[in-house]
Each structure stands twice: as structure tokens, then as C-alpha cells.
Design a protein around this motif. Structure first.
Motif, PDB file in Angstrom:
ATOM      1  N   GLY A  13      12.790  21.997  66.902  1.00 36.88           N
ATOM      2  CA  GLY A  13      11.884  22.137  67.383  1.00 36.88           C
ATOM      3  C   GLY A  13      11.391  23.267  66.864  1.00 36.88           C
ATOM      4  O   GLY A  13      10.167  23.527  66.845  1.00 36.88           O
ATOM      5  N   LEU A  14      12.157  24.709  66.408  1.00 35.36           N
ATOM      6  CA  LEU A  14      12.024  25.333  66.346  1.00 35.36           C
ATOM      7  C   LEU A  14      12.063  25.803  64.974  1.00 35.36           C
ATOM      8  O   LEU A  14      12.416  25.054  64.217  1.00 35.36           O
ATOM      9  CB  LEU A  14      12.601  26.413  66.627  1.00 35.36           C
ATOM     10  N   VAL A  15      11.206  26.306  63.900  1.00 34.58           N
ATOM     11  CA  VAL A  15      10.278  26.741  62.941  1.00 34.58           C
ATOM     12  C   VAL A  15      10.162  28.283  62.095  1.00 34.58           C
ATOM     13  O   VAL A  15       9.597  28.667  62.646  1.00 34.58           O
ATOM     14  CB  VAL A  15       9.310  25.642  62.349  1.00 34.58           C
ATOM     15  N   VAL A  16      10.252  28.234  61.226  1.00 33.80           N
ATOM     16  CA  VAL A  16      10.808  29.670  60.576  1.00 33.80           C
ATOM     17  C   VAL A  16       9.755  29.202  58.984  1.00 33.80           C
ATOM     18  O   VAL A  16       9.873  28.883  58.850  1.00 33.80           O
ATOM     19  CB  VAL A  16      11.612  30.171  60.318  1.00 33.80           C
ATOM     20  N   LEU A  17       8.316  29.885  59.118  1.00 36.95           N
ATOM     21  CA  LEU A  17       7.052  29.429  58.269  1.00 36.95           C
ATOM     22  C   LEU A  17       7.017  30.208  57.243  1.00 36.95           C
ATOM     23  O   LEU A  17       6.407  31.531  57.846  1.00 36.95           O
ATOM     24  CB  LEU A  17       6.017  28.478  58.947  1.00 36.95           C
ATOM     25  N   VAL A  52       3.476  41.167  42.699  1.00 37.16           N
ATOM     26  CA  VAL A  52       3.552  39.415  43.170  1.00 37.16           C
ATOM     27  C   VAL A  52       2.011  39.185  43.553  1.00 37.16           C
ATOM     28  O   VAL A  52       1.516  40.487  44.699  1.00 37.16           O
ATOM     29  CB  VAL A  52       4.492  39.677  44.391  1.00 37.16           C
ATOM     30  N   PRO A  53       1.828  38.264  42.787  1.00 34.64           N
ATOM     31  CA  PRO A  53       0.235  37.909  42.880  1.00 34.64           C
ATOM     32  C   PRO A  53      -0.066  37.483  44.659  1.00 34.64           C
ATOM     33  O   PRO A  53       1.246  36.042  45.280  1.00 34.64           O
ATOM     34  CB  PRO A  53       0.079  36.188  42.397  1.00 34.64           C
ATOM     35  N   GLY A  54      -0.792  37.396  45.760  1.00 32.34           N
ATOM     36  CA  GLY A  54      -1.013  36.997  46.609  1.00 32.34           C
ATOM     37  C   GLY A  54      -0.528  37.937  47.848  1.00 32.34           C
ATOM     38  O   GLY A  54      -0.277  39.384  47.489  1.00 32.34           O
ATOM     39  N   VAL A  55      -0.702  37.305  49.125  1.00 36.04           N
ATOM     40  CA  VAL A  55       0.151  38.082  50.403  1.00 36.04           C
ATOM     41  C   VAL A  55       0.840  37.135  50.772  1.00 36.04           C
ATOM     42  O   VAL A  55       1.336  35.742  50.685  1.00 36.04           O
ATOM     43  CB  VAL A  55      -0.877  38.882  51.034  1.00 36.04           C
ATOM     44  N   ARG A  56       1.988  38.031  51.276  1.00 40.01           N
ATOM     45  CA  ARG A  56       3.351  36.934  52.726  1.00 40.01           C
ATOM     46  C   ARG A  56       3.136  37.584  53.920  1.00 40.01           C
ATOM     47  O   ARG A  56       3.049  38.866  54.245  1.00 40.01           O
ATOM     48  CB  ARG A  56       3.914  37.027  51.876  1.00 40.01           C
ATOM     49  N   ALA A  57       3.456  36.945  54.575  1.00 41.63           N
ATOM     50  CA  ALA A  57       3.326  36.179  55.897  1.00 41.63           C
ATOM     51  C   ALA A  57       4.441  35.247  56.375  1.00 41.63           C
ATOM     52  O   ALA A  57       5.131  34.281  55.859  1.00 41.63           O
ATOM     53  CB  ALA A  57       2.383  36.085  56.509  1.00 41.63           C
ATOM     54  N   ARG A  58       5.421  35.712  57.402  1.00 41.18           N
ATOM     55  CA  ARG A  58       6.233  34.663  58.100  1.00 41.18           C
ATOM     56  C   ARG A  58       6.127  34.858  59.867  1.00 41.18           C
ATOM     57  O   ARG A  58       5.628  35.129  60.783  1.00 41.18           O
ATOM     58  CB  ARG A  58       7.798  35.697  58.493  1.00 41.18           C
ATOM     59  N   VAL A  59       5.972  33.457  60.513  1.00 43.97           N
ATOM     60  CA  VAL A  59       5.304  32.707  61.278  1.00 43.97           C
ATOM     61  C   VAL A  59       6.401  31.884  62.432  1.00 43.97           C
ATOM     62  O   VAL A  59       6.849  31.010  61.426  1.00 43.97           O
ATOM     63  CB  VAL A  59       4.325  32.132  61.893  1.00 43.97           C
ATOM     64  N   HIS A  60       7.088  32.234  63.219  1.00 40.24           N
ATOM     65  CA  HIS A  60       7.864  31.273  64.131  1.00 40.24           C
ATOM     66  C   HIS A  60       6.972  30.430  65.012  1.00 40.24           C
ATOM     67  O   HIS A  60       5.807  30.698  65.142  1.00 40.24           O
ATOM     68  CB  HIS A  60       9.048  32.225  64.990  1.00 40.24           C
ATOM     69  N   ALA A  61       7.447  29.058  65.094  1.00 43.42           N
ATOM     70  CA  ALA A  61       6.886  28.476  66.042  1.00 43.42           C
ATOM     71  C   ALA A  61       8.085  27.238  66.339  1.00 43.42           C
ATOM     72  O   ALA A  61       8.999  27.045  66.070  1.00 43.42           O
ATOM     73  CB  ALA A  61       5.332  27.564  64.392  1.00 43.42           C
ATOM     74  N   ASP A  62       7.206  26.866  67.597  1.00 41.26           N
ATOM     75  CA  ASP A  62       7.625  26.206  68.495  1.00 41.26           C
ATOM     76  C   ASP A  62       6.726  24.967  68.421  1.00 41.26           C
ATOM     77  O   ASP A  62       5.662  24.293  69.326  1.00 41.26           O
ATOM     78  CB  ASP A  62       7.571  26.269  69.945  1.00 41.26           C
TER      79      ASP A  62
END
Length: 70
Positions: A13-17, A52-62
Motif C-alpha cells: 500500500g505504500l508507494v514512491v512515485l 535533462v529535459p523537464g523537471v523531476r519530483a518524488r512523491v510518497h503515497a499511502d
């Protein structure tokens, strides 16, 4: 992006996107929608890497917990 390790996803149920988007506005829009679906780490820092094209981000979700309704 930093490597994802087992401590970040210790149970089902926990994810890192990791997100890649054209620009910051698009990345923020995606994170806002994810926040409405599930409990997340919120709007996180958006990074741009030279060459590197674009931007990046990291999201943690439950995904077991509902997000914030509109």
C-alpha cells in the motif's frame, strides 16, 4: 533522483512515485491530483537537472488512505 530503498516501502500500500514533467506547473498539478486521491507527502521539491529535459519530483503515497477532497 536518489535510489529507493526497502525502508521507504516497508509494507503493501505504500508507494514512491518519481515524476517527470515538462515544467513545474505540470508537476505541481499532478502532485495536487495525487494528494486528492491518496495520503501523500504533499507538494514536494521540483528539481531541474542541466541538460535533462523537464523537471523531476518524488512523491510518497499511502494508497490505503484517502486523500484530501476538493
Amino acid at each position: 533522483m536518489d535510489r529507493i530503498d526497502a525502508a521507504q516501502i516497508p509494507e503493501p500500500g505504500l508507494v514512491v512515485l518519481d515524476l517527470t514533467a515538462h515544467d513545474e506547473a505540470t508537476a505541481h498539478s499532478v502532485m495536487t491530483e495525487l494528494e486528492r486521491l491518496w495520503a501523500t507527502s504533499g507538494i514536494t521539491l521540483v528539481r531541474r537537472e542541466p541538460g535533462v529535459p523537464g523537471v523531476r519530483a518524488r512523491v510518497h503515497a499511502d494508497i490505503r488512505r484517502p486523500g484530501t477532497p476538493r
